[in-house]
Design an enzyme around this catalytic site. Structure first.
Site, PDB file in Angstrom:
ATOM      1  CD  GLU A  69      -2.547  -1.708   2.254  1.00 47.78           C
ATOM      2  OE1 GLU A  69      -2.007  -1.276   3.331  1.00 47.78           O
ATOM      3  OE2 GLU A  69      -3.339  -2.592   2.071  1.00 47.78           O
ATOM      4  CB  CYS A 125       3.136  -2.055  13.931  1.00 49.46           C
ATOM      5  SG  CYS A 125       3.403  -1.961  12.077  1.00 49.46           S
ATOM      6  CB  SER A 154      10.009   6.315   9.502  1.00 54.65           C
ATOM      7  OG  SER A 154       9.534   5.950  10.916  1.00 54.65           O
ATOM      8  CB  CYS A 181       7.423  -5.152   8.732  1.00 54.53           C
ATOM      9  SG  CYS A 181       8.708  -4.371   9.749  1.00 54.53           S
ATOM     10  N   GLY A 230       6.753  -1.964   6.294  1.00 54.98           N
ATOM     11  CA  GLY A 230       8.191  -2.455   6.143  1.00 54.98           C
ATOM     12  C   GLY A 230       9.148  -1.543   6.925  1.00 54.98           C
ATOM     13  CD  GLU A 231      13.284  -0.191   9.931  1.00 52.30           C
ATOM     14  OE1 GLU A 231      12.717   0.283  10.721  1.00 52.30           O
ATOM     15  OE2 GLU A 231      14.182   0.608   9.682  1.00 52.30           O
ATOM     16  CB  CYS A 273       1.250   5.612  11.388  1.00 57.03           C
ATOM     17  SG  CYS A 273       1.542   7.247  10.894  1.00 57.03           S
ATOM     18  CB  CYS A 293       2.504   7.367   3.556  1.00 53.53           C
ATOM     19  SG  CYS A 293       3.453   6.150   4.670  1.00 53.53           S
ATOM     20  CB  CYS A 332       6.482  -2.733  16.527  1.00 51.55           C
ATOM     21  SG  CYS A 332       8.167  -2.283  15.796  1.00 51.55           S
ATOM     22  CB  SER A 391       9.290   4.160  15.398  1.00 49.77           C
ATOM     23  OG  SER A 391       9.073   4.413  14.090  1.00 49.77           O
ATOM     24  CG  LEU A 392      11.854   7.257  21.653  1.00 47.92           C
ATOM     25  CD1 LEU A 392      13.367   6.416  21.636  1.00 47.92           C
ATOM     26  CD2 LEU A 392      12.272   8.493  22.211  1.00 47.92           C
ATOM     27  CG  HIS A 393       6.894   4.321  19.377  1.00 49.68           C
ATOM     28  ND1 HIS A 393       6.154   5.169  19.023  1.00 49.68           N
ATOM     29  CD2 HIS A 393       7.056   3.244  18.163  1.00 49.68           C
ATOM     30  CE1 HIS A 393       6.112   4.940  17.442  1.00 49.68           C
ATOM     31  NE2 HIS A 393       6.595   4.096  17.177  1.00 49.68           N
ATOM     32  CG  ASN A 441      -4.207   5.137  13.439  1.00 45.32           C
ATOM     33  OD1 ASN A 441      -5.124   5.805  13.556  1.00 45.32           O
ATOM     34  ND2 ASN A 441      -2.737   5.651  12.763  1.00 45.32           N
TER      35      ASN A 441
HETATM   36  N1  SAH Z   1       9.080   0.593  10.202  1.00 47.48           N
HETATM   37  C1  SAH Z   1       9.531   1.876  10.087  1.00 47.48           C
HETATM   38  C2  SAH Z   1       8.402   2.658   9.124  1.00 47.48           C
HETATM   39  C3  SAH Z   1       7.254   2.278   8.942  1.00 47.48           C
HETATM   40  S1  SAH Z   1       5.951   2.595  10.175  1.00 47.48           S
HETATM   41  C4  SAH Z   1       9.299   2.524  11.677  1.00 47.48           C
HETATM   42  O1  SAH Z   1       8.957   1.591  12.380  1.00 47.48           O
HETATM   43  O2  SAH Z   1       9.756   3.465  11.770  1.00 47.48           O
HETATM   44  C5  SAH Z   1       5.660   4.148  10.422  1.00 47.48           C
HETATM   45  C6  SAH Z   1       5.537   4.820  11.753  1.00 47.48           C
HETATM   46  O3  SAH Z   1       3.949   4.369  12.158  1.00 47.48           O
HETATM   47  C7  SAH Z   1       6.272   4.229  12.979  1.00 47.48           C
HETATM   48  O4  SAH Z   1       6.597   5.595  13.822  1.00 47.48           O
HETATM   49  C8  SAH Z   1       5.306   3.426  13.622  1.00 47.48           C
HETATM   50  O5  SAH Z   1       5.861   3.003  14.920  1.00 47.48           O
HETATM   51  C9  SAH Z   1       4.049   3.843  13.468  1.00 47.48           C
HETATM   52  N2  SAH Z   1       2.825   2.988  13.758  1.00 47.48           N
HETATM   53  C10 SAH Z   1       3.126   1.519  13.731  1.00 47.48           C
HETATM   54  N3  SAH Z   1       1.790   1.082  14.082  1.00 47.48           N
HETATM   55  C11 SAH Z   1       1.041   2.219  14.388  1.00 47.48           C
HETATM   56  C12 SAH Z   1      -0.562   2.300  15.138  1.00 47.48           C
HETATM   57  N4  SAH Z   1      -1.129   1.078  14.894  1.00 47.48           N
HETATM   58  N5  SAH Z   1      -0.768   3.473  15.268  1.00 47.48           N
HETATM   59  C13 SAH Z   1      -0.221   4.501  15.164  1.00 47.48           C
HETATM   60  N6  SAH Z   1       1.157   4.558  14.760  1.00 47.48           N
HETATM   61  C14 SAH Z   1       1.737   3.399  14.414  1.00 47.48           C
HETATM   62 FE1  SF4 Z   2       7.811  -2.756  11.177  1.00 48.87          FE
HETATM   63 FE2  SF4 Z   2       7.717  -0.378  11.424  1.00 48.87          FE
HETATM   64 FE3  SF4 Z   2       5.706  -2.034  12.032  1.00 48.87          FE
HETATM   65 FE4  SF4 Z   2       7.569  -2.116  13.456  1.00 48.87          FE
HETATM   66  S1  SF4 Z   2       6.378  -0.215  13.479  1.00 48.87           S
HETATM   67  S2  SF4 Z   2       6.539  -3.786  12.875  1.00 48.87           S
HETATM   68  S3  SF4 Z   2       9.458  -1.882  12.194  1.00 48.87           S
HETATM   69  S4  SF4 Z   2       6.518  -1.555  10.110  1.00 48.87           S
END
Ligand code: SAH
Ligand code: SF4
Length: 409
Positions: free
Chosen positions: A128, A155, A242, A148, A210-211, A384, A141, A152, A264-266, A341
């Site tokens: 997508e 995600c 990212s 991936c 993806g990463e 995201c 985006c 996480c 992506s610190l979180h 989300n």
């Molecule tokens: N893999 C990379 C880039 C893709 S994810 C990464 O992790 O940075 C893009 C962003 O969306 C990242 O910051 C990720 O942590 C965030 N993300 C993933 N799942 C999410 C969700 N369910 N709600 C909000 N943000 C999310």
């Molecule tokens: Fe992969 Fe980024 Fe999702 Fe983590 S947040 S599973 S690195 S796409």
């Protein structure tokens, strides 16, 4: 498919990384989209274009491909008929095929793109790509992998089992598809002043599926094509990569790609980050922030974006907000608070709006501007972390649950 646990920290069993099992198999007639100038010259050499002509031909092709966006060799009027026919015999100008387009009530567009699988007869893979129009910019985006390799816990993409790295052509192809669908190419004979017309796709974020740093070479090559000033012309300052924190590749990204960086610190503690972003067990917060401090070219005008997903009662306390501000001290940084989300089966809830506001106030008082972004495209599951291709279909029940969730803000 087998999933190989590469690290199992004591007391934290589970899979840290999956292995990308699928390979890309080039079609008989490959596309020229995504090749570097050097690779394009080599391809021309392969079909008998003499060395002395190649630089000029590459320049012509580059213009037709990346400024005009042609999809047919016959439209390349500055290229001789004979060479056009020869090119068409060996190559295509294909980009990923659009299987579906969805347009959100807020103008966000999501394209579902098909990519070939490894084996003949196999169902194509789907990735997508999302376009988010705003008043001062249009952000695309872009995905870097089918699925991936990381997991996480918040995600949706991470739950997809099958993983294949995208090729540079498939990554650049997403930008081309967006320009195709939005009518965002320069016209063959631009009207006066049209050359300076603002492009709809003005910014790129590598935040799709993806990463990106686990598909380093392809992402690098694609972003070098995207930022080429004689072609797609998206300046590096308008491209953000990212990463979930692949520490050894961050310095390489700075040296070899030079785009803006988002992390992506979180979480502000390793114990929690180990759970949310399992890659943290390999590259903990301190190492990650050291790599950020060394990222080249940082200044107040060129900051690293730290993404922080707001998870109710998990990482959203005021103490967390204060710790976040302390942690980032000394790094030219922006903070992006992302409302979580939800997706079917997710084990987290989005923080309450009041809590997000309180958290955001602490961040704002520490000098960070507008830390919260309104989620876009939720009704079409384009926000995201919601990207997960239909290779793993949602049940009707899940779809209904999703629709209900999308209506709740
Ligand atoms: N893999 C990379 C880039 C893709 S994810 C990464 O992790 O940075 C893009 C962003 O969306 C990242 O910051 C990720 O942590 C965030 N993300 C993933 N799942 C999410 C969700 N369910 N709600 C909000 N943000 C999310
Ligand atoms: Fe992969 Fe980024 Fe999702 Fe983590 S947040 S599973 S690195 S796409």
């Amino acid at each position: 498919m087998t999933i190989t646990p590469t690290i199992e920290a004591a007391g934290a069993p589970g899979v840290l990384e999956k292995v990308p099992l699928e390979r890309y198999v080039a079609p008989e007639r490959p596309s020229l989209v995504g090749l570097s100038r050097a690779a394009l010259a080599e391809a021309l050499g392969g079909i008998g274009v003499p060395e002395r002509e190649r630089k000029m031909r590459v320049q012509q092709l580059w213009h037709w491909l990346y400024v005009r966006g042609v999809t047919d060799f016959d439209a390349m009027s500055s290229v001789s008929k004979v060479l056009r026919a020869e090119l068409a015999r060996h190559f295509t100008l294909d980009r990923p095929e659009v299987a579906a387009e969805q347009i959100s009530v807020d103008g966000t567009r999501k394209w579902l793109l098909t990519l070939p699988g490894e084996h003949p007869g196999e169902k194509p893979h789907l990735v997508e790509c999302v376009y988010i129009p705003e008043t001062d910019r249009g952000t695309l985006c872009v995905s870097s992998q089918v699925g991936c390799t990381l997991n996480c816990s918040f995600c949706h993409t991470g739950t997809q089992r099958l993983v294949r790295n995208l090729t540079p052509g498939e990554i650049v192809g997403q930008i081309m598809v967006a320009r195709d669908r939005l009518g965002d190419w320069l016209a063959a004979a631009p009207a006066k002043g049209e050359g300076e017309r603002k492009r709809l796709v003005s910014n790129i974020v590598m935040m799709g599926m993806g990463e990106p740093l686990y598909n380093f070479e392809a992402v690098r090559d694609a972003l070098l094509v995207a930022s080429d000033g004689d072609g797609l012309s998206l300046s590096r300052r308008r491209i953000t990569l990212s990463t979930s924190g692949v520490v050894p590749q961050i310095a390489r990204a700075g040296a070899e790609i030079g785009t803006m960086l988002a992390i992506s610190l979180h979480a502000v503690r390793d114990e929690l980050r180990d759970e949310l972003v399992p890659l943290n067990r390999k590259y903990p917060i301190k190492e990650l922030l050291d790599a950020c401090r060394n990222y080249p070219g940082l200044s107040n005008a060129r900051r690293i974006t730290f993404e922080y997903v707001m998870l109710k009662d998990v990482n959203d306390s005021i103490a967390d907000a204060k710790a976040l501000v302390r942690l980032l001290k000394g790094i030219p940084a922006k903070i992006n608070l992302i409302p979580f989300n939800p997706w079917p089966g997710s084990r987290y809830e989005c923080s309450d709006w009041e809590q997000i506001e309180k958290f955001s106030q602490v961040v704002f008082d520490a000098g960070y501007a507008s830390p919260v972004r309104t989620p876009r495209g939720r009704d079409i599951l384009a926000a995201c972390g919601q990207l997960k291709s239909a290779t793993e279909k949602l049940s009707v029940r899940e779809r209904m649950a999703l629709r209900a969730m999308a209506m709740t803000d």
